[in-house]
Write a protein that holds these residues in place. Structure first.
Motif, PDB file in Angstrom:
ATOM      1  N   GLU A  42       0.857  -1.179   0.000  1.00 25.74           N
ATOM      2  CA  GLU A  42       0.000   0.000   0.000  1.00 25.74           C
ATOM      3  C   GLU A  42       0.891   1.225   0.000  1.00 25.74           C
ATOM      4  OE1 GLU A  42      -2.820  -0.002   3.193  1.00 25.74           O
ATOM      5  OE2 GLU A  42      -3.218  -2.120   2.959  1.00 25.74           O
ATOM      6  N   GLY A  43       0.365   2.299  -0.539  1.00 25.77           N
ATOM      7  CA  GLY A  43       1.121   3.534  -0.482  1.00 25.77           C
ATOM      8  C   GLY A  43       1.827   3.862  -1.777  1.00 25.77           C
ATOM      9  N   GLN A  44       2.828   4.667  -1.659  1.00 26.75           N
ATOM     10  CA  GLN A  44       3.525   5.233  -2.803  1.00 26.75           C
ATOM     11  C   GLN A  44       4.527   4.243  -3.389  1.00 26.75           C
ATOM     12  OE1 GLN A  44       4.809   9.200  -2.053  1.00 26.75           O
ATOM     13  NE2 GLN A  44       6.445   9.085  -3.548  1.00 26.75           N
ATOM     14  N   ASN A  45       4.414   3.966  -4.690  1.00 20.43           N
ATOM     15  CA  ASN A  45       5.325   3.048  -5.370  1.00 20.43           C
ATOM     16  C   ASN A  45       6.274   3.761  -6.316  1.00 20.43           C
ATOM     17  OD1 ASN A  45       4.389   0.647  -4.175  1.00 20.43           O
ATOM     18  ND2 ASN A  45       2.613   0.682  -5.517  1.00 20.43           N
ATOM     19  N   ALA A  46       6.292   5.082  -6.253  1.00 25.95           N
ATOM     20  CA  ALA A  46       7.188   5.869  -7.102  1.00 25.95           C
ATOM     21  C   ALA A  46       7.706   7.055  -6.300  1.00 25.95           C
ATOM     22  CB  ALA A  46       6.445   6.365  -8.339  1.00 25.95           C
ATOM     23  N   ASP A  47       8.864   7.543  -6.724  1.00 29.71           N
ATOM     24  CA  ASP A  47       9.406   8.772  -6.161  1.00 29.71           C
ATOM     25  C   ASP A  47       9.202   9.870  -7.200  1.00 29.71           C
ATOM     26  OD1 ASP A  47      10.573   7.849  -3.625  1.00 29.71           O
ATOM     27  OD2 ASP A  47      11.815   6.616  -4.944  1.00 29.71           O
ATOM     28  N   PHE A  48       8.886  11.055  -6.744  1.00 30.85           N
ATOM     29  CA  PHE A  48       8.643  12.186  -7.633  1.00 30.85           C
ATOM     30  C   PHE A  48       9.805  13.158  -7.458  1.00 30.85           C
ATOM     31  CE2 PHE A  48       4.704  10.116  -6.742  1.00 30.85           C
ATOM     32  CZ  PHE A  48       4.105  10.036  -7.983  1.00 30.85           C
ATOM     33  N   ILE A  49      10.619  13.231  -8.496  1.00 31.09           N
ATOM     34  CA  ILE A  49      11.892  13.930  -8.401  1.00 31.09           C
ATOM     35  C   ILE A  49      11.871  15.157  -9.297  1.00 31.09           C
ATOM     36  CG2 ILE A  49      14.375  13.721  -8.722  1.00 31.09           C
ATOM     37  CD1 ILE A  49      13.916  10.668  -8.151  1.00 31.09           C
ATOM     38  N   ARG A  50      12.145  16.300  -8.681  1.00 35.89           N
ATOM     39  CA  ARG A  50      12.155  17.570  -9.421  1.00 35.89           C
ATOM     40  C   ARG A  50      13.453  17.693 -10.205  1.00 35.89           C
ATOM     41  NH1 ARG A  50      10.275  22.406  -5.798  1.00 35.89           N
ATOM     42  NH2 ARG A  50      12.406  22.897  -6.333  1.00 35.89           N
ATOM     43  N   CYS A  51      13.322  18.156 -11.442  1.00 30.30           N
ATOM     44  CA  CYS A  51      14.469  18.299 -12.335  1.00 30.30           C
ATOM     45  C   CYS A  51      14.449  19.691 -12.955  1.00 30.30           C
ATOM     46  CB  CYS A  51      14.418  17.263 -13.454  1.00 30.30           C
ATOM     47  SG  CYS A  51      14.340  15.566 -12.857  1.00 30.30           S
ATOM     48  N   VAL A  52      15.633  20.209 -13.263  1.00 24.76           N
ATOM     49  CA  VAL A  52      15.738  21.497 -13.939  1.00 24.76           C
ATOM     50  C   VAL A  52      16.790  21.379 -15.032  1.00 24.76           C
ATOM     51  CG1 VAL A  52      17.359  22.418 -12.227  1.00 24.76           C
ATOM     52  CG2 VAL A  52      16.058  23.998 -13.655  1.00 24.76           C
ATOM     53  N   ALA A  53      16.430  21.870 -16.231  1.00 23.02           N
ATOM     54  CA  ALA A  53      17.343  21.831 -17.381  1.00 23.02           C
ATOM     55  C   ALA A  53      17.540  23.251 -17.888  1.00 23.02           C
ATOM     56  CB  ALA A  53      16.765  20.943 -18.483  1.00 23.02           C
ATOM     57  N   PHE A  54      18.778  23.603 -18.170  1.00 23.54           N
ATOM     58  CA  PHE A  54      19.123  24.956 -18.600  1.00 23.54           C
ATOM     59  C   PHE A  54      19.550  24.979 -20.068  1.00 23.54           C
ATOM     60  CE2 PHE A  54      19.999  24.846 -14.030  1.00 23.54           C
ATOM     61  CZ  PHE A  54      19.324  25.976 -13.604  1.00 23.54           C
ATOM     62  N   GLY A  55      19.405  26.139 -20.700  1.00 21.63           N
ATOM     63  CA  GLY A  55      19.928  26.363 -22.047  1.00 21.63           C
ATOM     64  C   GLY A  55      19.280  25.487 -23.091  1.00 21.63           C
ATOM     65  N   LYS A  56      20.113  24.868 -23.935  1.00 24.25           N
ATOM     66  CA  LYS A  56      19.619  24.014 -25.022  1.00 24.25           C
ATOM     67  C   LYS A  56      18.820  22.836 -24.481  1.00 24.25           C
ATOM     68  CE  LYS A  56      21.489  26.180 -28.535  1.00 24.25           C
ATOM     69  NZ  LYS A  56      20.657  26.900 -29.477  1.00 24.25           N
ATOM     70  N   SER A  57      19.228  22.286 -23.345  1.00 25.97           N
ATOM     71  CA  SER A  57      18.473  21.183 -22.732  1.00 25.97           C
ATOM     72  C   SER A  57      17.076  21.652 -22.327  1.00 25.97           C
ATOM     73  CB  SER A  57      19.208  20.629 -21.513  1.00 25.97           C
ATOM     74  OG  SER A  57      20.400  20.008 -21.897  1.00 25.97           O
ATOM     75  N   GLY A  58      16.975  22.866 -21.820  1.00 27.15           N
ATOM     76  CA  GLY A  58      15.679  23.431 -21.461  1.00 27.15           C
ATOM     77  C   GLY A  58      14.805  23.654 -22.682  1.00 27.15           C
ATOM     78  N   GLU A  59      15.410  24.130 -23.766  1.00 29.67           N
ATOM     79  CA  GLU A  59      14.663  24.334 -25.009  1.00 29.67           C
ATOM     80  C   GLU A  59      14.175  22.999 -25.572  1.00 29.67           C
ATOM     81  OE1 GLU A  59      17.198  26.550 -27.658  1.00 29.67           O
ATOM     82  OE2 GLU A  59      17.405  28.205 -26.218  1.00 29.67           O
TER      83      GLU A  59
END
Length: 157
Positions: A44-61
């Protein structure tokens, strides 16, 4: 060493904003959250982790142009922690992955099929069956005939 490799699905479309660089250029900053399945499933409960990500520059585009909710991606980056004071004066601690490399983890057809199933699971059973009938059978790898001369390959076994 600070290195992270994750594979998961975007929980929603990336949020992208642009910042002015020191030289007057625009720098894309894309933020998204990956749902990464845990290896060991809990009853029961959470079977995934929710991970914040940040991409800059060309990766962000790139994330802005091609990533959508439900897209399965692999990212490589580093963990970055920080803190700030909220409106009430409390210290809020943050942890996110700064993306250095990102790529798709499945084909567009599979991603589209997954996305359509997630959006309307009950309405498209017949549509899914017809899509499965149209898709080639196999694991996605090209079959190589047995009579191919592989003596010129660098990894003979």
């Amino acid at each position: 060493m600070n290195k992270v490799i994750l594979m998961g699905r975007l929980t929603r479309d990336p949020e992208v904003r642009y910042s002015n660089g020191a030289d007057g250029t625009q720098l894309a900053i894309a933020r998204y959250t990956l749902a990464v399945d845990r290896r060991i499933r809990q009853q029961e409960g959470q079977n995934a982790d929710f991970i914040r990500c940040v991409a800059f520059g060309k990766s962000g585009e790139f994330a802005e142009k091609y990533f959508l909710q439900g897209t399965k991606v692999v990212i490589e980056g580093r963990i970055q922690t920080g803190s700030y004071q909220d409106k009430e004066g409390k210290t809020v601690y943050t942890t996110e992955v700064v993306v250095e490399n990102q790529e798709f983890a499945e084909s567009k057809a599979v991603s589209d099929q997954h996305r359509s199933q997630a959006q309307t699971p009950n309405d498209n059973q017949q549509q899914n069956q017809s899509q499965q009938n149209q898709q080639p059978v196999g694991d996605g790898f090209m079959s190589i005939p047995d009579n191919v001369d592989d003596s010129g390959l660098p990894f003979n076994f």
